[in-house]
Motif scaffolding. Sequence first.
Motif, PDB file in Angstrom:
ATOM      1  N   LEU A 168       0.818  -1.216   0.000  1.00  0.00           N
ATOM      2  CA  LEU A 168       0.000   0.000   0.000  1.00  0.00           C
ATOM      3  C   LEU A 168       0.851   1.265   0.000  1.00  0.00           C
ATOM      4  N   SER A 169       2.121   1.145   0.370  1.00  0.00           N
ATOM      5  CA  SER A 169       3.012   2.304   0.419  1.00  0.00           C
ATOM      6  C   SER A 169       3.833   2.486  -0.857  1.00  0.00           C
ATOM      7  N   MET A 170       3.676   1.553  -1.808  1.00  0.00           N
ATOM      8  CA  MET A 170       4.454   1.641  -3.038  1.00  0.00           C
ATOM      9  C   MET A 170       3.873   2.695  -3.985  1.00  0.00           C
ATOM     10  N   GLN A 171       4.735   3.244  -4.827  1.00  0.00           N
ATOM     11  CA  GLN A 171       4.253   4.136  -5.868  1.00  0.00           C
ATOM     12  C   GLN A 171       3.452   3.325  -6.884  1.00  0.00           C
ATOM     13  N   PRO A 172       2.471   3.945  -7.545  1.00  0.00           N
ATOM     14  CA  PRO A 172       1.579   3.201  -8.445  1.00  0.00           C
ATOM     15  C   PRO A 172       2.309   2.348  -9.473  1.00  0.00           C
ATOM     16  N   THR A 173       3.366   2.895 -10.058  1.00  0.00           N
ATOM     17  CA  THR A 173       4.094   2.154 -11.086  1.00  0.00           C
ATOM     18  C   THR A 173       4.891   0.984 -10.519  1.00  0.00           C
ATOM     19  N   SER A 174       5.023   0.930  -9.203  1.00  0.00           N
ATOM     20  CA  SER A 174       5.821  -0.129  -8.565  1.00  0.00           C
ATOM     21  C   SER A 174       4.973  -1.206  -7.910  1.00  0.00           C
ATOM     22  N   MET A 175       3.671  -0.992  -7.804  1.00  0.00           N
ATOM     23  CA  MET A 175       2.822  -1.921  -7.048  1.00  0.00           C
ATOM     24  C   MET A 175       2.817  -3.323  -7.649  1.00  0.00           C
ATOM     25  N   LEU A 176       2.684  -3.418  -8.980  1.00  0.00           N
ATOM     26  CA  LEU A 176       2.662  -4.735  -9.619  1.00  0.00           C
ATOM     27  C   LEU A 176       3.990  -5.450  -9.423  1.00  0.00           C
ATOM     28  N   TYR A 177       5.084  -4.724  -9.649  1.00  0.00           N
ATOM     29  CA  TYR A 177       6.407  -5.317  -9.463  1.00  0.00           C
ATOM     30  C   TYR A 177       6.596  -5.790  -8.024  1.00  0.00           C
ATOM     31  N   PHE A 178       6.171  -4.957  -7.067  1.00  0.00           N
ATOM     32  CA  PHE A 178       6.357  -5.324  -5.661  1.00  0.00           C
ATOM     33  C   PHE A 178       5.508  -6.546  -5.314  1.00  0.00           C
ATOM     34  N   GLY A 179       4.279  -6.603  -5.850  1.00  0.00           N
ATOM     35  CA  GLY A 179       3.431  -7.771  -5.608  1.00  0.00           C
ATOM     36  C   GLY A 179       4.085  -9.046  -6.117  1.00  0.00           C
ATOM     37  N   ILE A 180       4.696  -8.974  -7.307  1.00  0.00           N
ATOM     38  CA  ILE A 180       5.410 -10.141  -7.855  1.00  0.00           C
ATOM     39  C   ILE A 180       6.614 -10.491  -6.982  1.00  0.00           C
ATOM     40  N   LEU A 181       7.334  -9.456  -6.528  1.00  0.00           N
ATOM     41  CA  LEU A 181       8.515  -9.691  -5.693  1.00  0.00           C
ATOM     42  C   LEU A 181       8.143 -10.341  -4.362  1.00  0.00           C
ATOM     43  N   MET A 182       6.990  -9.998  -3.811  1.00  0.00           N
ATOM     44  CA  MET A 182       6.554 -10.644  -2.567  1.00  0.00           C
ATOM     45  C   MET A 182       6.401 -12.147  -2.786  1.00  0.00           C
ATOM     46  N   ILE A 183       5.813 -12.508  -3.932  1.00  0.00           N
ATOM     47  CA  ILE A 183       5.633 -13.934  -4.244  1.00  0.00           C
ATOM     48  C   ILE A 183       6.989 -14.610  -4.433  1.00  0.00           C
ATOM     49  N   VAL A 184       7.870 -13.946  -5.173  1.00  0.00           N
ATOM     50  CA  VAL A 184       9.226 -14.478  -5.397  1.00  0.00           C
ATOM     51  C   VAL A 184       9.952 -14.653  -4.070  1.00  0.00           C
ATOM     52  N   ASP A 185       9.830 -13.663  -3.197  1.00  0.00           N
ATOM     53  CA  ASP A 185      10.474 -13.690  -1.883  1.00  0.00           C
ATOM     54  C   ASP A 185      10.036 -14.918  -1.096  1.00  0.00           C
TER      55      ASP A 185
END
Length: 478
Positions: free
Chosen positions: A436-453
């Motif tokens: 929820l704190s990510m910039q809009p352009t980063s939200m999808l990438y961060f969501g994928i990274l959470m899964i990868v993590d």
Amino acid sequence: MSEFTKDVASLTEYVGGKENIVSVTHCATRMRFALKDQSKADVKKIEALASVKGSFTQGGQFQVIIGNKVSIFYEEFIAYTHLSEATKEEVKAQAKNNMNLLQRALANLAEIFAPIIPAIICGGLILGFRNIIDSIKLFEEGTKTLVEISQFWNGVDSFLWLIGDAIFNFLPVGIVWSICKKMHVDQMLGIIVGITIVSPQLLSAGALMSTAAEDVPYWDFGFTTVRMVGYQSQVIPAILIGFAFVYIYRFFKKHAPDAISMIIVPFCSVVPTVLLAHVVLGPVGWAIGNFMCDVIMAGFNSSFGWLFGGIYGMLYPLLVITGMHHAMLPIDIQIAASGQGLFTFPIVALCNIAQATAVFAFAYIHKKNKAVQEIAVPAYISGYLGVTEPAMFGVNLKYFYPFVGAIIGSGITGLIAMSLGVLANGVGVGGLPAILSMQPTSMLYFGILMIVDVIVVFIVTCILSKTAFARKYEDENK
């Protein structure tokens, strides 16, 4: 006999007896001791108790993880030992006797920023929500934002900026107030000092960069002039000014005659502090803050930024163990307030997820062990929600191979996050809510990274559990 009677008696003995306890309090999950001699605490025996889910030393305090029933345990402990109840502040103050100079400085820094963190998190979430509705073009075939097609959401967007502006632009007021609160000087005067460096009458330090020298307003004292520049959103100037006020206030409080103290102390502490703020401390603090931000940003923006992100992801858990992560908070807040976007918080959030996942993997490996499940399940749940101490100190460091799995995972995802340019609006809630704190352009990438993590840490931890390295720590902690 109550639920914890036996363990309370044993814990009292294993921490070195009642006579070794200076004070004790508790937080959400832990008993927190200030001990006269920490070497007398028998960690192995303490962690063998049925009620105990782990222990660690941080900030000069010996902390014993009990879990959600810690308040009941604490009440029985106080009743058994006949010790007086202490506040967290009292225990922290007494625990500082067990700390070196650097540890004390970091502890003081943490205590100053602790009351401000909820506001920073709130501001970050507001910025994130506003970015979703006013920056992401989701409507009319990807040409318009929600704000552009709805008057209601346009009004919400404008209204929320009132709160975001109050949090970030006027942050120095909160910092000066918090310093005054911690140092036990007049908090209202501290607020006034803070306001004098963020007043709307002043040209902001950020705007100064784009303002011609002849257009900068100033106070004219005849023999000299002082520029009317404010330090909105600035962290380092606020810290310097806050401490200057504290020591000037204490000086006049000590030396002013009692009969006129109420007149002399406020006037003679506020006026010199504000003058120092605008002549010396503000400009110097601003330069220091910008330099620190530039150094951090240079590392992330360099051609080796991807490597910088990976190293930061692996090292951050080590900073947490030593308490050094507190030193990063003012810099993170400063960068976030500048509007550049924050590289560090996405990596920190991924570190939290990695620590939680390592415990989840440990629980899976020991799924038939009821004692492990009692410790691990609450630890990884709280870890995924951003509170990693039970996971890190209760399981990962104790058995070590889950900790190795976690730092490998956070190193890899930190590297990828930097390669993709993932940015946060500011410091928020760690763990899964960090999206929820990510910039809009980063939200999808961060969501994928959470899964990868989660996948990487789970697999690596399971692989490590089969090694002799892991069996050594398993055997030591049976």
